[in-house]
Each structure stands twice: as C-alpha cells, then as structure tokens.
Design a protein around this motif. Structure first.
Motif, short mmCIF file in Angstrom:
data_model
loop_
_atom_site.label_atom_id
_atom_site.label_comp_id
_atom_site.label_asym_id
_atom_site.label_seq_id
_atom_site.Cartn_x
_atom_site.Cartn_y
_atom_site.Cartn_z
N ASN A 62 0.85 -1.19 0.00
CA ASN A 62 0.00 0.00 0.00
C ASN A 62 0.88 1.23 0.00
OD1 ASN A 62 -2.00 -1.89 0.37
ND2 ASN A 62 -2.19 -1.51 2.57
N TYR A 63 0.43 2.30 -0.63
CA TYR A 63 1.12 3.57 -0.47
C TYR A 63 0.16 4.56 0.14
CZ TYR A 63 3.77 7.76 -1.15
OH TYR A 63 4.44 8.94 -0.91
N ARG A 64 0.45 4.92 1.39
CA ARG A 64 -0.46 5.77 2.14
C ARG A 64 -1.86 5.19 2.07
NH1 ARG A 64 1.37 11.97 2.13
NH2 ARG A 64 3.28 11.64 3.26
N ASN A 65 -2.85 5.98 1.62
CA ASN A 65 -4.20 5.43 1.68
C ASN A 65 -4.57 4.65 0.42
OD1 ASN A 65 -4.13 7.73 0.24
ND2 ASN A 65 -6.08 8.54 0.94
N ARG A 67 -4.45 1.31 -1.60
CA ARG A 67 -4.16 -0.11 -1.40
C ARG A 67 -3.67 -0.73 -2.70
NH1 ARG A 67 -5.47 -2.35 3.39
NH2 ARG A 67 -6.37 -0.82 4.78
N PRO A 387 2.11 19.94 -5.25
CA PRO A 387 0.79 19.31 -5.22
C PRO A 387 -0.26 20.04 -6.05
CG PRO A 387 1.15 20.54 -3.21
CD PRO A 387 2.41 20.70 -4.03
N VAL A 388 0.13 21.14 -6.69
CA VAL A 388 -0.85 21.93 -7.45
C VAL A 388 -0.59 21.74 -8.94
CG1 VAL A 388 -1.83 24.22 -7.81
CG2 VAL A 388 -0.86 23.62 -5.59
N TYR B 30 -5.64 6.89 9.44
CA TYR B 30 -4.67 6.54 8.40
C TYR B 30 -4.97 7.28 7.10
CZ TYR B 30 -1.91 3.66 5.22
OH TYR B 30 -1.02 3.25 4.27
N TYR B 31 -6.23 7.28 6.71
CA TYR B 31 -6.61 7.98 5.48
C TYR B 31 -6.32 9.48 5.60
CZ TYR B 31 -9.04 3.90 3.54
OH TYR B 31 -9.35 2.68 3.02
N SER B 34 -2.76 10.38 5.58
CA SER B 34 -2.18 10.20 4.25
C SER B 34 -2.24 11.47 3.42
CB SER B 34 -2.91 9.08 3.50
OG SER B 34 -2.66 7.84 4.08
N LEU B 37 0.61 16.97 3.41
CA LEU B 37 1.67 17.20 2.42
C LEU B 37 3.06 17.23 3.05
CD1 LEU B 37 -0.02 20.07 0.37
CD2 LEU B 37 0.34 17.72 -0.38
N ASN B 62 0.67 8.18 10.32
CA ASN B 62 0.63 7.47 9.03
C ASN B 62 1.59 6.29 9.01
OD1 ASN B 62 1.28 7.62 5.70
ND2 ASN B 62 -0.82 7.81 6.39
N TYR B 99 -3.91 23.55 2.24
CA TYR B 99 -5.02 23.06 1.41
C TYR B 99 -6.13 24.11 1.26
CZ TYR B 99 -3.71 18.11 0.82
OH TYR B 99 -3.12 16.94 0.45
N GLN B 102 -6.16 25.92 -1.81
CA GLN B 102 -6.47 25.12 -3.00
C GLN B 102 -7.94 24.74 -3.01
OE1 GLN B 102 -3.79 21.77 -3.00
NE2 GLN B 102 -3.80 21.54 -5.20
#
Lengths: 448, 441
Positions: A62-65, A67, A387-388, B30-31, B34, B37, B62, B99, B102
């Motif tokens: 998994n990578y972060r959230n 799966r 991230p933008v 966890y979510y 995640s 940043l 996390n 955030y 954004q």
C-alpha cells in the motif's frame, strides 16, 4: 469513430483488452462473466499438470491510503484437471465465438507440449501463450522463468510447440533477467508468432516486523513471490520499448504490467504494444473496470483521429532515444506561478535538500518560494513534488537553434576525459560551501 | 418545534451534546494522515500557540506509530488531547493548512491529535524521562490549563510541584467551562489522570488560597509560586435589574451544566446577552437542553461579534436566533424574577456605537444569561505584596520571564492575557515553567 477491433498476430478480438493468464481466468465461469462485461480476450490460467497450492498466496503493497499499488503472489499454475479447463474453453468459445481465448501452457517434456497444444487447439483456443515467466515455485521445477532466463532452452521449447501448433504462439517473457531482448530474440528464432511481457517480478513485498517473517505468511514462513500491479508499470514499459525497438525481435508485442485504465493502455500501445493484458486491476476492482477502459480508449482515439489501434501503435518509439543522442543544448528552468502556489514549500525543501539549491524562500511570512535561475539545472524535481496542477512549469531558456548531443561531442573529441576536466558539467554550476549549511535558517523543530 | 427535546436521561444528554469532533478510528486516521503534504516549515505549526510539530506527528500516525505521535504532541502541549477537541482549530492550525488555498478541505489536525493522544492515554506507558529531583519546590495556584501545563514542565525538570485547587476537579475551564459537545468530563479527567501519573505532581483539591496568611505560608514553604488563577465570576453589565432571580452569568450556567448534565432544567424562553464565544456556547447549550426560544442578543452588528464564525453557525444549527444592534438597558422583573430584557436599538456611525431614540423594546423571557465577560480576581491579587496589575486589571509580567513584579511569583493564562483559549494558557504555562527553571538554576 474509433474501431477497437484488434488482430494481434492473427488472433482477432473485439477490443485490445485481454485478461492476462492469472486467477481471473481460472474458470469458464469467470471468463464468461468477463466477456459478458466487455473484455475482448482472455488468456486462460496456465494449464499443465495440476498443482497443489498453499494458503495464503498474496501480499500487498500500500502507499499511504492507496491499497495494492503492488501485489505479490505465490500461487502456481492451475490446480484444476486439464479436462475441466478444455471443456470450459469449448463452452465459452461456443457462447462468444468472436472473443479471443488464448491457452496459457506450461509443461516439461516435448511429448507433453505436443499433447497439450493439440488438446487446447481441439477445445477451440485461438492462440497459445507459453508461460516462460512464472518466477516462483514452477521455476524451481525447471519451468516458468527458469526457461525464460535461458534463451537456448526457451528457443528449443518454442520449436517443439511450433512442430504441432496450428494457431499463433505467443511467448510470455519473465522480467527477471538483465536483457529482455535476448529471450525475445530466442523466441523469434524458435518461430514464435508474438511476445507478451512482462510476467511478474521476483519480490518480497514486506515483513511482519513483530513476528519477523515476510509476507505472505504460510504457517509462520514465507517465500519470494511474483510482483505486479501499478508499481511495475514503468519497468514493463521499458522492457516493452526495448523489444519494440530491437530490429531482431520484430514480433507483435502484447503489453502487460500494471495496466488499470485506458491511459495506461494508450501508453503501452504508443510504446509498441499491439494489445494489452490486465490482471491485478481486475483482482482489485473486478471485471467492471473494462467499461472505463473501452470508453476512455475510444474517446482518446476519436479526439486524436485514430481509427484503429495500428494508427498509433509505436507512435512514441521514435522519440525514445539513447541518452547519448539527447540534445545537450536544450535548457529549461523552473517557473513558479505565484497565483497558484499554496505555500507548502515542498519544492523548496526538495530542491534544497535533494537537488541543486535553486529555490529560495523568504522569511517574511510570504510563503511563495522563488527560483534562483543561475542554480537551476532544469531537473523537474520541484514540478514533480508540487501538489498543485501546473503551478510549477519548466520554461525553455535556450533559443532552440543549437543541437549538440553527447555522441556528437564524443566524435568532436570535446568530452571530459580526466577527473578534473574543466569540460565537466558541474564546473560551471554554482555550489554552496559546506559550512554555509549552518547559515541557512531551519524550522523550529528541525534539530537533531 | 425546537431542534432538541429536553434530555430526560444521561443518554439523552449525550445525544443532544454529541461530540462535534468525534474520535477517529485507525482507518480514518490513516486515510486522513495520508493527505498531509508534510509542508516545509509548516504554517500549521506557526498557527499553533504551543508550536506542536504537526507534520511530524501526522507522519508518525501514518507510519503506524501513534504513541510516537503522542510523544511529539505532548512534548509541546501537555493538554494534547483536550486541545485536539476544544481548540478553535478552524482559526488556528487547520485554518493555516495550505489546502485552504487550493479549496481542498484542510487536514483534520485536531481529530488526528486526539486520536494519537487517546492511544497514549489508554496505554499509559511511561513516555517522558523526568530529570532527578533538584530539591526545588514550586507552588501552583490553580489546576487549570496554565497551572497543569506549568506543573508538567517543572516536573520534567526535576522540581517538586504542589498545585492548590479551589474546586473539586482539575483542568479549570476545560472541565467547568467548555461546551460538552466539544469535550466530555470523562475525556478531560482521563487526560488529567494520565498527566498526573506520567509527571507525578500533587494536586490539593478543595483547597483555595484565599487569605494573606495562605499566601505567606506558601512563600515560606516554596521557592517560587505560580499564579494560574484564571478569571472570576461573570462581571456586572451595570444595568437595572441585574440582581433579579433568573438573571445570571454564562460561566456559572455552563459550570452547572457540566456538573449536573440532564438534571439541569431550562425554561422555554432564554435571552443570552453577548457576542463572544461563551455567549455562543451558552445559547447553544440552552437550545440543546430543550429551550424553545433562545435569543442571542448582541449590541453591535453581527459582523462585529467577537465569536468565531463557526461558533455562531454551530449555535444557529442548534436553533439559536440572533438579535443584533440591540443593547440591553434593563432586566425587566416581576416579583423579584426576570421576565424580559428591555433593549434599545443601536447603530454604528463612524465606528461609534449610537443608540436610536425611542427605539426601546422588550423581549420577554424566563432566563437572562449574561455572557458579557468575566471579572478579574483583583481582591485576591491585591493581597500579594508588590504585585502590579495593568489598567485592565491583568497581572503584569515580564514577557520574557513570566515573572510578576513580585519576583517570587510567576503568572500565566487568563489572569495575564485577559481570557484566551485553553491552548494559549497551556503555551504560556509551559513557557513560565521554563522561566522558573532558568530562574532557579
């Protein structure tokens, strides 16, 4: 209107999306359902002498959230009797005559190969795929990737198969090898009609840090498995490109490795794939993903004016060169759009700690970083961590009049040759002195 | 029909006051973690009065290390769990989340913080290495956020700490003055018990320090004294009828509610006077206790209210109605009981509030709750030799040393800042402790 009909090495299917030989094609029940949902073809789960499997069989990354960006398995080929598989192939072909069924096979002796090839052809298979890729369990018995890693053996087995096969023969390659084109060429020399790649990559996906055992766990122990899913896509595409560009391979290529949506498929086709095979995404989301794949591919083709898959197959290949042929005079630098910047300063810290110290930040409350163009080598890192969307763009700074490659410089005897050669690229590039590290302001908590 | 029925039982009460920041489960944490940043020099840290290393603790969550996350939190803020729930995160850490720029929902930092600290509180593992006792003794007056925070930090540094608390429970307004939908008594007290177990300070409950003699005793027994006394009762507005029955202060009402829950009876019609966060809480609480008409009356325009926007929104969703530009001029009574509030309409001209002539009107009601600010504990403070107060009767301190004008006394929290958030008192209490440490080296 886009026509997704595909003729791959003589095997016809209503679209280029096949299910790869794997758990989703273990039974007629599944393949029937898949075709009913829109899949164009299916490579039947590898048949041979039925195996005995272990439980459990899969491990995930998994990578972060998210799966299953990677999945590994230690399941072997089919554990079902051949007769059951043959009967079901026949049934599915009767119901879906225009869909492609390819029989994946793995046996040992020449006699066994001859027998099983005739059996699946009699059952109605449109093609045969030779599983020379399985990197766990079967290879220890001299099959699967053990064959794929030995071009000489591979060629011999292809020859055995071609002695009797009437339908097209596809050779599925293992990526667990240093040069993928060697087995590909051996397959061609043996008479193969096409190549599919890649099979899974030998892997350990994780370790249970409390019980000190890798995943997946079988009664407290584990073994290496085959890795697949979105994480392997870049490796697969590179191997696909290598085969597509090699003049001695020159066979239709079926692309496999981490494909889960229409865009992935387009990328594989642009790198030379005549069709694509999918497994992990179906194991994760079910057969229903085919609707998005077909719709997206059709729309892309319509927008680009491509009528058939062949219209854009390999279209990106001429633009993938060797490093030595790239233009050394091309120069881009990063540019930050102040209006879009949200002030996370990830570009700053990425460039500062992980690249060339070409981004600065003010310490007056204004969080928008600025580019120090004289330090910027145009590496892209900042634009990748941002991230933008479209906040950091790479802007061209050379005037596009000069082209000079490493190969040309080599021919002109104008390359650095000694350790302190002034022709080395970094000589002309500013680098801070080691002690200046302590002068750069640090955030309040960044103390060892 | 009102939004809420009067809670007949503790269960009903819990329903009417359901947490607005409920505890996350591991998946949710966890979510959510995640999404962070991991900003460089993150704005959320700077927006937090206690400067918690927020990106670090979120990354620890996390990485499935909630106890490590809790340690990161408690290293900066000893009210980590309470602050996760009661902080106005919308205007602090979460308000600073990039955030927001954004138009993406900011990270739910408060809830993540409570998630990690809850794990630590449940595990009760020893997490902090205290220095050996240094023989120095400090008395702390008041077991509120400033006092407890100061105590934890002093214990870290090897001081012997005794806290003198007038009431029966610790944490000050966190348990006595915060709206129950922000944090429950149990949640507050569990964290206090955890801290006491981790740091080993002594709290003497029902032990007010009230007389000159009490102070002299402390001065004899302790090296330093820390004043974390907070504020006093609701102050008088200075209008006719304030002494009538059924006219009382918001702080007193909230305290009663926090202690007696569903047993508190509220009438049909309530007028709450004030425009600050306490007014919002009191009004919202009356509505949630089943009052049919709760009028929140403020003497200026809605926009001028001191309360955070989200607090007013919260009150409105509970059924509270706003009445603006209405200045109370008299509490109207009958037989010694308040039966209404007489207002005069106001308008603001060139920044000056003006009353409009002949615009008086009466809003009938059964209760009048004054949320017009708390008084300072001037009488008590005047007993301390040489202790200076400013024009607003706040304790004067040296901002670098938190030392008052009497060098034996240090001070922080509401009594110094005039009344701010729990998190401000926590931050100041901790800084004062460090100043006491430096002073006693």
């Amino acid at each position: 209107m886009a026509n997704l009909f595909t003729n791959f090495a003589g095997i016809k299917s209503p679209n280029p999306f096949w299910l790869a030989s794997a758990p989703p094609t273990n039974s007629g029940y599944q393949v029937m359902k898949a075709f009913d949902t829109g899949w164009g073809g299916a490579v039947w789960k590898t048949m041979g002498v039925p195996v005995v499997n272990v439980s459990s069989r899969y491990g995930g990354v998994n990578y972060r959230n998210n799966r299953l960006i990677g999945l590994n398995n230690i399941e072997l080929i089919t554990d079902r009797p051949l007769a059951d598989n043959l009967r079901e192939i026949e049934e599915v072909k009767k119901r879906f005559p225009d869909h492609a069924i390819i029989a994946s096979l793995m046996v040992e002796t020449r006699e066994e190969w001859h027998q099983i090839v005739r059996d699946v052809e009699n059952a109605g298979a449109d093609g045969i795929e030779l599983n020379f890729g399985c990197p766990h369990g079967m290879c220890e018995r001299g099959m699967g990737s053990a064959v794929g890693q030995e071009p000489r053996v591979l060629k011999t087995i292809v020859e055995w198969v071609k002695e009797v096969a009437k339908v097209p023969v596809i050779v599925k390659l293992t990526p667990n090898i240093s040069d993928i084109t060697r087995p590909a060429i051996a397959a061609r020399e043996g008479g193969a009609d096409a190549i599919s790649l890649i099979n899974t990559i030998q892997s350990i996906v994780g370790v249970d840090i409390d019980n000190f055992v890798a995943y997946p766990i079988v009664d407290g122990k584990s073994t290496n498995g085959g890795y697949c899913g979105p994480a392997v896509k870049p490796i697969a595409m590179n191997m696909l490109k290598n085969c597509a560009q090699h003049p001695n391979v020159n066979l239709p290529l079926s692309g496999i490795g981490g494909i889960e949506n229409w865009r992935d498929a387009v990328e594989f086709i642009l790198l030379g794939a005549g069709n694509v095979q999918v497994c992990t995404a179906v194991m994760h989301y079910g057969f229903g993903i085919i609707r998005e794949m077909v719709a997206g591919l059709s729309q892309y083709m319509d927008e680009k004016g491509f009528e058939t898959i062949n219209d854009f197959k390999g279209k990106a290949l001429p633009n993938v060169l060797h490093w030595e042929d790239l233009n050394l005079k091309y120069k881009v630098v990063a540019s930050i759009n102040k209006d879009k910047c949200i002030g996370c300063q990830l570009c700053y810290t990425a460039c500062e700690d992980g690249a060339h110290q070409a981004i600065g930040v003010l310490h007056n409350g204004d969080r928008v970083p600025y580019i120090k163009e004289e330090n910027c080598v145009g590496c892209n890192l900042c634009s990748l961590v941002c991230p933008v969307e479209e906040c950091i763009t790479m802007e061209r700074r050379d005037d596009a009049t000069e082209v000079l490659s490493w190969k040309e410089r080599t021919l002109a005897n104008d390359i650095p040759t000694t350790f302190n050669d002034p022709r080395g690229g970094g000589v002309h590039h500013p680098v801070y002195l080691p002690n200046e590290a302590f002068e750069t302001p640090k955030p309040v908590h960044y103390k060892a | 029909m009102p939004e809420y029925k009067h809670p007949a039982s503790e269960q009903d009460f819990e329903q009417n006051f359901a947490s607005i920041k409920p505890l996350m489960n591991a998946t949710e944490a966890y979510y959510e973690s995640s999404r962070c940043l991991f900003c460089y020099d993150a704005p959320c840290i700077k927006a937090c009065p206690t400067e918690i290393d927020i990106p670090l603790f979120i990354r620890q969550i996390n990485g499935n290390n909630p106890l490590g996350a809790a340690q990161t939190i408690y290293q900066s803020n000893h009210f980590g769990h309470a602050c996760g729930k009661v902080c106005p995160t919308e205007v602090l850490c979460e308000g600073a989340c990039v955030y927001n720029h954004q138009n993406v929902k900011p990270i739910e930092i408060g809830r993540l913080q409570s998630f990690a600290t809850q794990k630590a509180i449940n595990s009760n593992k020893k997490m902090f290495g205290l220095k050996p006792n240094n023989g120095k003794k400090v008395a702390i007056i008041g077991a509120g956020p400033a006092g407890i925070s100061c105590a934890c930090e002093l214990r870290m540094n090897g001081f012997d700490v005794t806290i003198y608390e007038a009431k029966a429970q610790p944490s000050g307004l966190t348990v006595y003055g915060v709206a129950p939908y922000k944090i429950t008594n149990q949640e507050v007290l569990e964290e206090m018990a955890y801290l006491q177990n981790q740091f080993g300070f002594t709290i003497l409950y029902n032990h007010p320090i009230a007389t000159k003699q009490d102070l002299q005793n402390l001065e004899q027994q302790f090296d330093s004294i820390f004043l974390g006394i907070g504020l006093g009762e609701t102050s008088q507005i200075g209008i006719l009828g304030e002494d009538l029955d059924n006219c009382f202060g918001a702080v007193e009402f909230i305290e009663q509610l926090r202690m007696e829950h569903h047993q508190v009876q509220v009438p049909q019609n309530v007028v709450v006077l004030g425009g600050g966060n306490t007014a919002m809480d009191a009004a919202s609480e009356c509505a949630r206790m089943g009052s049919e008409n709760v009028i929140l009356a403020y003497r200026r325009e809605k926009e001028a209210m001191g309360a955070y926007d989200f607090e007013y929104e919260l009150a409105k969703t509970a059924g509270v109605k706003g009445l603006f530009n209405a200045q109370p001029i008299e509490i109207v009574g009958e037989n010694g009981c308040a039966i209404g509030v007489k207002f005069v309409q106001t308008t603001t001209q060139n920044g000056q509030l003006k009353t409009i002539e002949n615009s008086e009107f009466v809003v009938p009601c059964n209760w009048v709750i004054k949320a017009t600010g708390q008084s300072k504990r001037v009488q008590f403070l005047q007993m301390i030799d040489g202790l200076e107060l400013d024009s607003k009767k706040r304790i004067v301190i040296n901002p670098n040393t938190y030392q008052t004008t009497n060098p034996r006394y240090f001070a922080a929290g509401d009594a110094v800042n005039g009344g701010k958030e729990v998190v401000n008192a926590v931050a100041e209490g901790r800084k004062a402790a460090n100043a006491i440490v430096n002073c006693n080296l």
